[in-house]
Enzyme design. Structure first.
Site, PDB file in Angstrom:
ATOM      1  N   CYS A  26       0.743  -1.136   0.015  1.00  0.00           N
ATOM      2  CA  CYS A  26       0.146   0.053  -0.200  1.00  0.00           C
ATOM      3  C   CYS A  26       0.676   1.256   0.026  1.00  0.00           C
ATOM      4  O   CYS A  26       0.562   2.222  -0.721  1.00  0.00           O
ATOM      5  CB  CYS A  26      -0.907   0.083   1.163  1.00  0.00           C
ATOM      6  SG  CYS A  26      -2.218  -1.060   1.358  1.00  0.00           S
TER       7      CYS A  26
ATOM      8  N   ASP B  75     -20.792  11.916 -14.261  1.00  0.00           N
ATOM      9  CA  ASP B  75     -22.305  11.854 -13.837  1.00  0.00           C
ATOM     10  C   ASP B  75     -22.350  11.154 -12.494  1.00  0.00           C
ATOM     11  O   ASP B  75     -23.449  10.654 -12.069  1.00  0.00           O
ATOM     12  CB  ASP B  75     -22.873  10.960 -14.849  1.00  0.00           C
ATOM     13  CG  ASP B  75     -22.447   9.896 -15.446  1.00  0.00           C
ATOM     14  OD1 ASP B  75     -21.456   9.495 -15.004  1.00  0.00           O
ATOM     15  OD2 ASP B  75     -22.859   9.181 -16.528  1.00  0.00           O
TER      16      ASP B  75
HETATM   17  C1  BEZ Z   1       0.341  -4.805   1.930  1.00  0.00           C
HETATM   18  O1  BEZ Z   1       0.016  -3.683   1.732  1.00  0.00           O
HETATM   19  O2  BEZ Z   1       1.746  -4.904   1.770  1.00  0.00           O
HETATM   20  C2  BEZ Z   1      -0.455  -5.943   2.252  1.00  0.00           C
HETATM   21  C3  BEZ Z   1      -1.431  -5.733   3.008  1.00  0.00           C
HETATM   22  C4  BEZ Z   1      -2.036  -6.884   3.340  1.00  0.00           C
HETATM   23  C5  BEZ Z   1      -1.942  -8.256   3.084  1.00  0.00           C
HETATM   24  C6  BEZ Z   1      -0.838  -8.089   2.021  1.00  0.00           C
HETATM   25  C7  BEZ Z   1       0.091  -7.205   1.804  1.00  0.00           C
END
Ligand code: BEZ
EC number: 1.11.1.27
Length: 224
Positions: free
Chosen positions: A47, A140
């Site tokens: 992330c 929209d």
């Molecule tokens: C990640 O963002 O690295 C991750 C998050 C949850 C499960 C596996 C990877």
């Protein structure tokens, strides 16, 4: 069905706490195109790389009238702390400011409502975490495209930008986008447009690929 919203569905008009304060979703969207990204928890490695890439690409999305917004299953305080890491990962000052808000969803209300939980991927308490969903809404506020990746696979944000170009081009012109298209490549004339009309609509020319069927349906035109 990725993420529980069907094509053409209206973006839900929820109220939420975010890193830029409380928002009503439709007011936040205004008349922009928009992308809602879901994430597994904050402070996770994949992330962090995704948000970093999104922050780098933010000016490109803004140029195309696209608002990005993130949803992660933690509190605003957690999101702000995480934002510092994302900026540091990008080699920037570790401030709490990112060029997009992150929605608070510590009770998982929104991810449940939007069908984003992945039962196969659990946190250390054994609770399912969020899949990596992408919802792209048009001006929209209707769903134009959805993508779903598992938590363990990061998305390709350069491709999401490419897809925005495709959606905007096909919304404005009567064309379709062929495989592996890149900005500047030729596009395809919609198969529903008769030949004479196509010539008028696409003054740069219509190029037909001959095929064994003899049907003249594979028609290219330079990107309008
Ligand atoms: C990640 O963002 O690295 C991750 C998050 C949850 C499960 C596996 C990877």
């Amino acid at each position: 069905m990725p993420g529980g919203l069907l094509p053409g569905a209206e973006a839900p008009n929820f109220e939420a706490n975010t890193t830029i304060g409380r928002i009503r979703f439709h007011n936040y969207l205004g008349d922009s195109w928009s992308i809602l990204f879901s994430h597994p928890p904050d402070l996770t490695p994949v992330c962090t790389t995704e948000l970093g890439r999104a922050a780098k690409l933010a000016p490109e999305f803004t140029k195309r009238n696209v608002k990005m917004i993130y949803l992660s299953i933690d509190s605003v305080e957690d999101h702000l702390a995480w934002s510092k890491d994302v900026n540091a990962y990008n080699g920037e000052e570790p401030t709490e400011k990112l060029p997009f808000p992150i929605i608070e969803d510590k009770n998982r209300d929104f991810v449940i409502q939007l069908g984003m939980l992945d039962p196969a991927e659990k946190d250390e308490k054994g609770t399912p975490v969020t899949a990596r969903v992408v919802f792209i809404f048009g001006t929209d506020k209707k769903l134009k495209l959805s993508i779903l990746y598992p938590a363990t696979t990061g998305r390709n944000f350069d491709d999401i930008l490419r897809v925005i170009l495709c959606l905007q081009l096909t919304a404005e012109k009567r064309v379709a986008i062929p495989v592996n298209w890149k900005n500047g490549d030729s596009v395809m004339v919609l198969p529903t447009i008769p030949e004479e009309e196509a010539k008028k609509l696409f003054p740069k020319g219509v190029f037909i690929k001959d095929l064994p069927s003899g049907k003249k349906y594979l028609r290219y035109t330079p990107q309008p």
